[in-house]
Design an enzyme around this catalytic site. Structure first.
Site, PDB file in Angstrom:
ATOM      1  N   GLU A 113       0.845  -1.100   0.198  1.00  0.00           N
ATOM      2  CA  GLU A 113       0.029   0.316  -0.056  1.00  0.00           C
ATOM      3  C   GLU A 113       1.010   1.103  -0.100  1.00  0.00           C
ATOM      4  OE1 GLU A 113      -2.103  -0.490   3.777  1.00  0.00           O
ATOM      5  OE2 GLU A 113      -2.662  -1.879   2.433  1.00  0.00           O
ATOM      6  N   LYS A 115       2.153   4.551   1.158  1.00  0.00           N
ATOM      7  CA  LYS A 115       2.244   5.090   2.859  1.00  0.00           C
ATOM      8  C   LYS A 115       2.377   6.252   3.193  1.00  0.00           C
ATOM      9  CE  LYS A 115       5.246   4.996   6.745  1.00  0.00           C
ATOM     10  NZ  LYS A 115       5.103   6.480   7.297  1.00  0.00           N
ATOM     11  N   ASP A 117       1.335  10.184   3.695  1.00  0.00           N
ATOM     12  CA  ASP A 117       2.108  11.329   4.618  1.00  0.00           C
ATOM     13  C   ASP A 117       1.125  12.125   5.241  1.00  0.00           C
ATOM     14  OD1 ASP A 117       3.973  12.028   6.385  1.00  0.00           O
ATOM     15  OD2 ASP A 117       4.379  13.071   4.203  1.00  0.00           O
ATOM     16  N   TYR A 218      -7.370   1.538   6.760  1.00  0.00           N
ATOM     17  CA  TYR A 218      -6.851  -0.167   6.033  1.00  0.00           C
ATOM     18  C   TYR A 218      -6.415  -0.876   6.719  1.00  0.00           C
ATOM     19  CZ  TYR A 218      -3.173   3.726   8.145  1.00  0.00           C
ATOM     20  OH  TYR A 218      -1.964   4.236   9.080  1.00  0.00           O
ATOM     21  N   LYS A 307      10.900   3.530   2.841  1.00  0.00           N
ATOM     22  CA  LYS A 307      10.605   4.440   2.479  1.00  0.00           C
ATOM     23  C   LYS A 307      11.376   5.116   0.754  1.00  0.00           C
ATOM     24  CE  LYS A 307       8.941   6.787   6.857  1.00  0.00           C
ATOM     25  NZ  LYS A 307       9.783   7.693   7.258  1.00  0.00           N
ATOM     26  N   CYS A 401      48.612  28.186  -4.032  1.00  0.00           N
ATOM     27  CA  CYS A 401      47.748  27.712  -4.765  1.00  0.00           C
ATOM     28  C   CYS A 401      47.421  26.005  -5.240  1.00  0.00           C
ATOM     29  CB  CYS A 401      47.742  27.414  -6.513  1.00  0.00           C
ATOM     30  SG  CYS A 401      47.034  26.447  -7.787  1.00  0.00           S
ATOM     31  N   CYS A 404      50.418  24.878  -7.887  1.00  0.00           N
ATOM     32  CA  CYS A 404      51.304  25.301  -8.751  1.00  0.00           C
ATOM     33  C   CYS A 404      52.037  26.157  -7.550  1.00  0.00           C
ATOM     34  CB  CYS A 404      51.153  26.497  -9.943  1.00  0.00           C
ATOM     35  SG  CYS A 404      49.889  27.587  -9.464  1.00  0.00           S
ATOM     36  N   CYS A 419      43.563  30.774  -9.058  1.00  0.00           N
ATOM     37  CA  CYS A 419      45.102  31.325  -9.331  1.00  0.00           C
ATOM     38  C   CYS A 419      45.456  31.692 -10.439  1.00  0.00           C
ATOM     39  CB  CYS A 419      45.782  29.640  -9.367  1.00  0.00           C
ATOM     40  SG  CYS A 419      47.274  29.615  -9.990  1.00  0.00           S
ATOM     41  N   CYS A 424      49.060  26.765 -14.741  1.00  0.00           N
ATOM     42  CA  CYS A 424      49.436  25.973 -13.173  1.00  0.00           C
ATOM     43  C   CYS A 424      48.531  24.543 -14.138  1.00  0.00           C
ATOM     44  CB  CYS A 424      48.741  26.930 -12.777  1.00  0.00           C
ATOM     45  SG  CYS A 424      47.740  25.417 -11.046  1.00  0.00           S
TER      46      CYS A 424
HETATM   47  S1  IVH Z   1      -0.397   0.212   8.735  1.00  0.00           S
HETATM   48  C1  IVH Z   1       0.542  -1.589  13.398  1.00  0.00           C
HETATM   49  N1  IVH Z   1      -0.711   0.987   6.401  1.00  0.00           N
HETATM   50  O1  IVH Z   1       2.554   5.040   8.652  1.00  0.00           O
HETATM   51  C2  IVH Z   1       0.665  -0.464  12.247  1.00  0.00           C
HETATM   52  N2  IVH Z   1      -0.272   2.565   8.259  1.00  0.00           N
HETATM   53  O2  IVH Z   1       4.794   4.840   9.757  1.00  0.00           O
HETATM   54  C3  IVH Z   1      -0.077  -0.115  11.028  1.00  0.00           C
HETATM   55  N3  IVH Z   1       0.662   4.875   7.179  1.00  0.00           N
HETATM   56  O3  IVH Z   1       1.421   4.536  12.021  1.00  0.00           O
HETATM   57  C4  IVH Z   1      -0.464   0.341   9.904  1.00  0.00           C
HETATM   58  N4  IVH Z   1      -0.175   4.653   5.451  1.00  0.00           N
HETATM   59  O4  IVH Z   1       0.055   6.444  10.693  1.00  0.00           O
HETATM   60  C5  IVH Z   1      -0.108   0.939   7.456  1.00  0.00           C
HETATM   61  N5  IVH Z   1      -0.858   2.049   4.390  1.00  0.00           N
HETATM   62  C6  IVH Z   1      -0.836   2.081   5.254  1.00  0.00           C
HETATM   63  C7  IVH Z   1       0.119   3.255   5.592  1.00  0.00           C
HETATM   64  C8  IVH Z   1       0.244   2.924   7.148  1.00  0.00           C
HETATM   65  C9  IVH Z   1       0.286   5.369   5.662  1.00  0.00           C
HETATM   66  C10 IVH Z   1       1.143   5.683   8.344  1.00  0.00           C
HETATM   67  C11 IVH Z   1       0.389   4.607   9.841  1.00  0.00           C
HETATM   68  C12 IVH Z   1       1.123   4.558  10.633  1.00  0.00           C
HETATM   69  C13 IVH Z   1       2.911   5.240  10.201  1.00  0.00           C
HETATM   70  C14 IVH Z   1       3.332   4.889  10.561  1.00  0.00           C
END
Ligand code: IVH
Length: 676
Positions: A113, A115, A117, A218, A307, A401, A404, A419, A424
């Site tokens: 999935e 991640k 932010d 999720y 990451k 320098c 040289c 220089c 040189c």
């Molecule tokens: S699963 C047991 N799925 O990332 C923890 N986390 O660095 C289960 N996050 O605290 C987390 N997208 O806030 C999960 N698809 C995703 C996520 C996700 C972002 C965040 C979440 C978590 C943090 C950990």
């Protein structure tokens, strides 16, 4: 030594805790998040090696934020853990292997999935009715943020089943909303995550409503579903059936086989998502197996967070060395502990000049943040001052320098230390490789390292020497087999027939880039050579000496008077005369610019154009060629005389200047439309 390590652990702990406090409690970004990640990783490494020195308040022992007093506290029904961060495919494969080892004899598949932010949020439903929303807090106790989370329309307030449920997901703000909101904000939020966090914690829900919070769920925690899902991929399907928003950009992968392709796909696509993602979460798909693996004190053993490669990195300055450039500028360079930045290992970073070095105050043994400027050149962004050793000393400007030993010159008002010795050896080597370079005489196979070998062995000492090379000149040099030598000699011979502007560029006149050389070649041809098809090297020098006056150079856009003087000094130097005297006997055939073949009936005819940024579809040199073919004049510097600025990706100062000067800016597509 041990005292030093203790100190290092202490200052890293303090620094990261301070960052966390500001970030989680005040939504303030003390420095870049990826830098925090790197520092945390460094600390983790030290703590692993010296566990006795780990502090009680180590950020590697605590989860998430401290709790604010503004909100009611609620105890989580199930503890909320964090994820273990990994930074490379090999670390993901280590994770797969740990799973294989703990649960052998099964082919495991994984669910991947994006991640997000954003901010981790848990929702409670009772008998199908939405009751509460909580932050992760410290993992055991969260803050009640029901009032702001209720403003998210996509969260079902009543489920189509009469069930109790605990679901977790990520609250975020779309990139476009982030920019819109930040524009109207006096104190800007550093990134969408910060804004999401600040918005969720607003006391007034109407503010949250305006900001258009989003959520993807999720995770299905406690529930009394009759037939609960058995795989993470099915969790998303169930959540979707219950009308929860889920991220459609997730996918199942077969461990190692699909991993690289998936990472490449998301790395390539991440900027096209409507929301910010900072990596990928890779979860073991089978939930029974997830349970079998369980958790460490802080993180699940069944998932990791990959990451994306940091565009910035933290490393140490082991030394500062001095480079002598082609025109004599002395450039200080930071010699670094090797680190991976945006996919390549960086060992050195330019500090540009001494003004820059002192402004950033970079010292030997400093911890620094580096990045790749324009995605190419490694640069020091800043020093992490808190990690500076107590006995550190300011780097002293050299007076001689390094190549040289002649006295260096610091001209008034110029950042560069120079220089000025024409002979040189460091400057000469760079001059020689500039001469042979692609934009110069374009001699294939004669790059800097070979030029250095030829110079160090006294085989080539001036431009003309390249043309006197023979097979036996290479005798005794390692790595020069007869085929390679013949290729080189062929390339040298071929370079005698060359467009005039390449030759002008090759002479290494200070400040004269490819574009300026073209303009000069064209002007010279117009003025002196319209009735002839050739010119000798000697005549060319005389023309350059008489034509390149300060007035003329200033009339070519982009030259400051100081630069013009430097150019004049060089073309009148004994050094250049001698070089050209020696080139006299070589029979160059200069191709002169064709003057009257340009189109005059195109949209670009007689227009002045500047290109900036990366042109993704056409490429810079193709675009230039096409524009010139259609009668445009391509310039290198912005001025009010310019008709169009074609701005590609990552356009910087030229775009800003064009806007200030009111010069029309074309996108790459608009430019393509114009030439077609
Ligand atoms: S699963 C047991 N799925 O990332 C923890 N986390 O660095 C289960 N996050 O605290 C987390 N997208 O806030 C999960 N698809 C995703 C996520 C996700 C972002 C965040 C979440 C978590 C943090 C950990």
């Amino acid at each position: 030594m041990s005292k030093q390590i203790q100190e290092q652990i202490k200052s890293l702990t303090q620094k990261i805790n301070e960052w966390n406090k500001e970030y989680f409690e005040n939504q303030k970004l003390l420095f870049d998040e990826s830098t925090r990640d790197q520092l945390k990783k460094q600390l983790q490494k030290l703590e692993n090696e010296y566990p006795d020195y780990q502090f009680q308040n180590s950020p590697n022992l605590t989860i998430g934020a401290r709790l604010s007093n503004d909100f009611d506290k609620l105890k989580h029904k199930t503890p909320k853990k964090s994820l273990q961060d990994v930074f490379s495919t090999s670390e993901i494969i280590d994770f797969f292997e740990r799973v294989n080892k703990s649960i052998p004899d099964q082919k495991h598949s994984y669910f991947l999935e994006p991640k997000l932010d954003g901010l981790n949020v848990t929702l409670w439903y009772e008998k199908g009715v939405f009751k509460k929303a909580l932050t992760r807090g410290n993992g055991l106790i969260g803050e009640d943020i029901t009032h702001t989370i209720s403003t998210i329309n996509s969260i079902p307030k009543n489920l189509n089943l009469d069930i109790d449920l605990e679901v977790t997901g990520e609250v975020f703000i779309k990139k476009e909303d982030f920019h819109r909101i930040n524009e109207s904000q006096e104190q800007k939020y550093a990134n969408p995550r910060n804004l999401a966090s600040g918005t969720v914690r607003q006391l007034d829900p109407t503010v949250a409503k305006e900001r258009n919070l989003q959520i993807f769920l999720y995770n299905l925690a406690q529930n009394n579903l009759k037939d609960p899902p058995k795989k993470q991929s099915d969790v998303l399907k169930t959540l979707k059936l219950l009308n929860f928003p889920v991220n459609p950009n997730s996918q199942e992968i077969n461990a190692k086989e699909d991993l690289n392709e998936a990472i490449l796909y998301y790395t390539d696509q991440k900027n096209n998502f409507e929301y910010e993602i900072d990596g990928l979460v890779i979860k073991l798909d089978n939930l029974v197996n997830q349970k079998k693996l369980g958790f460490t004190a802080k993180t699940p053993k069944f998932a990791v967070a990959y990451k994306f490669p940091a565009e910035k990195q933290v490393t140490k300055v082991n030394g500062i060395t001095l480079q002598v450039g082609r025109t004599g500028n002395i450039t200080p360079v930071a010699e670094l502990d090797p680190v991976l930045v945006a996919g390549s290992t960086i060992k050195r970073a330019t500090l540009h000049n001494f003004d820059e070095l002192y402004n950033k105050d970079v010292r030997i043994d400093d911890t620094v943040i580096i990045h790749k400027a324009g995605d190419i050149i490694p640069e020091v962004v800043e020093v992490v001052l808190d990690l500076r050793p107590k006995d550190s000393k300011i780097f002293q400007k050299p007076s001689l320098c390094p190549a040289c030993n002649s006295n260096l010159v610091h001209e008034e008002g110029l950042a560069a230390l120079k220089c000025i010795n024409f002979y040189c050896p460091a400057k000469l080597k760079n001059q020689l490789s500039h001469f042979t370079s692609k934009k110069g005489m374009n001699i294939k196979g004669l790059g800097q390292s070979i030029v250095d070998i030829l110079y160090d062995n006294q085989i080539v000492e001036n431009f003309a020497d390249f043309y006197n090379l023979q097979e036996d000149s290479f005798q005794g040099l390692e790595g020069f087999k007869s085929k390679r030598i013949n290729n080189l000699l062929d390339a040298i011979k071929k370079s005698k027939e060359i467009e005039l502007f390449h030759f002008i560029y090759a002479l290494g006149i200070p400040h004269l880039g490819e574009q300026m050389s073209k303009e000069i070649a064209e002007n010279i041809t117009n003025k002196f050579l319209s009735n002839q098809d050739s010119i000798s090297v000697q005549d060319l020098l005389i023309i350059l000496q008489t034509q390149l006056t300060t007035d003329y150079l200033e009339s070519l856009e982009g030259f400051a008077l100081k630069s013009a003087f430097e150019i004049i000094e060089y073309i009148n130097s004994e050094f250049l005369s001698k070089q050209l005297e020696k080139l006299k006997s070589i029979n160059f055939v200069f191709e002169l610019p064709s003057l009257n073949q340009k189109s005059t009936n195109t949209a670009l005819a007689n227009k002045k154009l500047v290109f900036t940024g990366t042109l993704l579809k056409t490429g810079r040199s193709e675009a230039k060629k096409e524009a010139e073919k259609q009668g445009a004049k391509v310039l290198s510097a912005m001025s009010s005389n310019v008709d169009f600025l074609v701005a590609g990706e990552k356009s910087g100062s030229k775009l800003k200047k064009a806007k200030e000067l009111g010069v029309k800016v074309l996108t790459e597509q608009e430019f393509i439309d114009l030439i077609n």
